[in-house]
Design an enzyme around this catalytic site. Structure first.
Site, PDB file in Angstrom:
ATOM      1  N   GLY A 115       0.811  -1.202   0.000  1.00  0.00           N
ATOM      2  CA  GLY A 115       0.000   0.000   0.000  1.00  0.00           C
ATOM      3  C   GLY A 115       0.849   1.258   0.000  1.00  0.00           C
ATOM      4  N   GLY A 116       0.319   2.285   0.654  1.00  0.00           N
ATOM      5  CA  GLY A 116       1.007   3.567   0.704  1.00  0.00           C
ATOM      6  C   GLY A 116       2.364   3.506   1.360  1.00  0.00           C
TER       7      GLY A 116
ATOM      8  N   GLY B 235      22.025  12.311 -30.925  1.00  0.00           N
ATOM      9  CA  GLY B 235      21.615  12.934 -29.674  1.00  0.00           C
ATOM     10  C   GLY B 235      22.161  12.229 -28.461  1.00  0.00           C
ATOM     11  CB  ALA B 236      23.031   8.697 -27.757  1.00  0.00           C
TER      12      ALA B 236
END
Length: 504
Positions: free
Chosen positions: A159-160, A394-395
């Site tokens: 859960g949280g 771009g890499a």
């Protein structure tokens, strides 16, 4: 009263914990901290809740052991859930103890380690327990980038409650006994019809190899906590200090003759970048972060001439070392951590580009790749780039090129920096010439050779100041040690702002 608090609820409860293959909270703290150094905070705290039989059951510590001690002689704060008491579930008093030790860690400027083994919020205390988690999350966020925060998962975390580890710098998990998930297998089956075990849904191997939530996975608690101690020895106490340095036995000017043999000159042949890093760093000793996830990029903590250094490197053995969504996220998080804690960065580049594909584009490679770009551009620590072989498109820019702020960039004589590989470039630039030729294959080969000789020779970038020097691979260690020593006093200020709006 003190003895009762230290012994726990009963011998039977301790035996049940051991029967599950798990240590008790205090046994874990003893493994983590230097012998005899632990100083407990609020051992006699008890809850004051009523209803659902709680008023008749008020054990000491309220299910969490909190305090501080030392690791290798340096102060570390810790809290450990005691599964023997309320299943380690968090109630008001339990949460307030954790809040207190988190506040102390931040005030003292010392690392915080959480030993997690709890069943989530204490249902009998309702919204009060939920508010306790909110206080933890807020403190995790305030401490982020200020003190190192390490979460060690040694039991269930559902859960949280799972969001606190996710907010920390490092997550360790032990196979078989630790699980993390937002909704458990029963809920998953009820909603989707899928049947899966707890470990299959959120076990250590899942989170260290598939989701990337966990940085490390271990077979037992002893080896896990030993590596937590080792990691703490590589980190500063807080963001106002430098990482601890050690006298180096490995000569700073040692030549790395093996590198020429480790890295093939043929850009199409794979090799193990780990072996390259081992050859460069002190005594071949490295501590890899998230070794099981996104293997096409390596993130490593190691020492160069005794000083802790963060190393980001493409791994040609996995997907040829391309950058994809997971690799970009992994490296971005690591760069941010190093920058937060004053750890200089070395980037070893051998990248053919970003991974092409419909799935990558649809799942947001632009957005995720921008995370790594943002992390490097925002980093103010010393940054040195070394291009081993290829650096395309771009890499190349994203892997800490000079254009985005690397302090120094070096290249081996085998380097190729270009928009794309020669084959692809020739097909685009000389398409008409190739199609019109009597022998298209021969024309294509000629144009590939022409493009490579004009734009991809090792000194093209150096002639334009985008590479500071072309170095002998054997000198890589010496060059890096000298560069980082010069940059150790680097100071850079970012523009005044509340915070950036980084890609998510």
């Amino acid at each position: 009263m003190r003895r009762a608090a230290q012994d726990g609820p009963s011998p039977a409860a301790t035996e049940a914990q051991h029967a599950k293959g798990k240590l008790t909270a205090r046994e874990r703290i003893d493994l983590l901290l230097d012998e005899g150094s632990f100083r407990e905070v609020e051992p006699l705290r008890r809850h004051r809740a009523t209803g659902f039989g709680l008023e008749a059951k008020r054990p000491w510590t309220d299910g969490v052991v909190t305090g501080w001690g030392t690791v290798h002689g340096r102060t570390v704060f810790v809290y450990a859930h005691d599964f023997r008491i309320f299943g380690g579930a968090l109630g008001e008093a339990h949460a307030e103890k954790i809040h207190k030790v988190m506040d102390l860690a931040l005030a003292a400027g010392a690392p915080l380690v959480s030993l997690n083994d709890g069943a989530g919020a204490r249902i009998q205390e309702g919204v009060t327990a939920l508010a306790g988690y909110g206080g933890i999350f807020r403190r995790n966020t305030r401490a982020s980038g200020v003190i190192p925060q390490i979460s060690v998962m040694l039991g269930p975390c559902a859960g949280g409650a799972a969001y606190s580890p996710a907010l920390t710098d490092f997550v360790f998990m032990v196979r078989g006994i630790a699980q993390m998930f937002i909704t458990g297998p029963d809920v998953v089956q009820a909603v989707t019809g899928e049947r899966i075990s707890q470990n299959g849904l959120g076990g250590a191997d899942v989170h260290s190899a598939v989701s990337g939530v966990s940085h490390f996975a271990y077979d037992d608690e002893h080896s896990c906590l030993e590596d937590v101690r080792h990691l703490l020895s590589l980190l500063p106490a807080n963001n106002r200090e430098l990482p601890p340095a050690e006298p180096a036995q490995d000569p700073a000017d040692r030549r790395c003759e093996a590198l020429a043999a480790l890295v093939p000159a043929d850009a199409g042949r794979a090799y193990d970048m780990r072996a390259v890093i081992e050859e460069i760093v002190d005594d071949g000793d490295l501590f890899e972060i998230q070794p099981g996830w996104a293997g096409n990029v390596l993130c490593v903590l190691a020492r160069l001439d005794g000083h802790v250094t963060g190393i980001v490197a493409n791994q040609p053995q996995a997907l040829a070392g391309v950058l994809d969504i997971h690799a970009s996220e992994k490296a971005a998080r690591f760069v941010q951590m190093c920058d937060a804690f004053n750890i200089p960065l070395v980037t070893l580049v051998d990248v053919p580009g970003f991974l092409p594909g419909v799935d990558q584009e649809h799942e947001g490679i632009i957005r995720h790749g921008a995370k790594l770009l943002y992390a490097y551009c925002n980093a103010t620590v010393p940054r040195v780039q070394v291009i081993l072989r290829k650096a395309y498109g771009g890499a190349y820019i994203v892997m800490d090129s000079r254009s985005i702020g690397a302090d120094l960039s070096y290249a081996w004589p085998t380097n190729e920096i270009a928009v794309m590989g020669a084959e692809g470039a020739a097909n685009v630039i000389f398409r008409r010439d190739i199609d019109a030729a009597d022998d298209p294959q021969a024309m294509r080969a000629q144009k590939i050779k022409e493009y490579r000789s004009e734009l991809m020779h090792p000194y093209y970038a150096a002639e334009r100041g985008l590479v500071d020097d072309v170095i002998d691979p054997a000198d890589t260690r010496r060059v890096l040690v000298d560069a980082l020593a010069m940059l150790r006093t680097k100071h850079a200020d970012l523009p005044t702002r509340k915070h950036g709006n980084q890609p998510t």
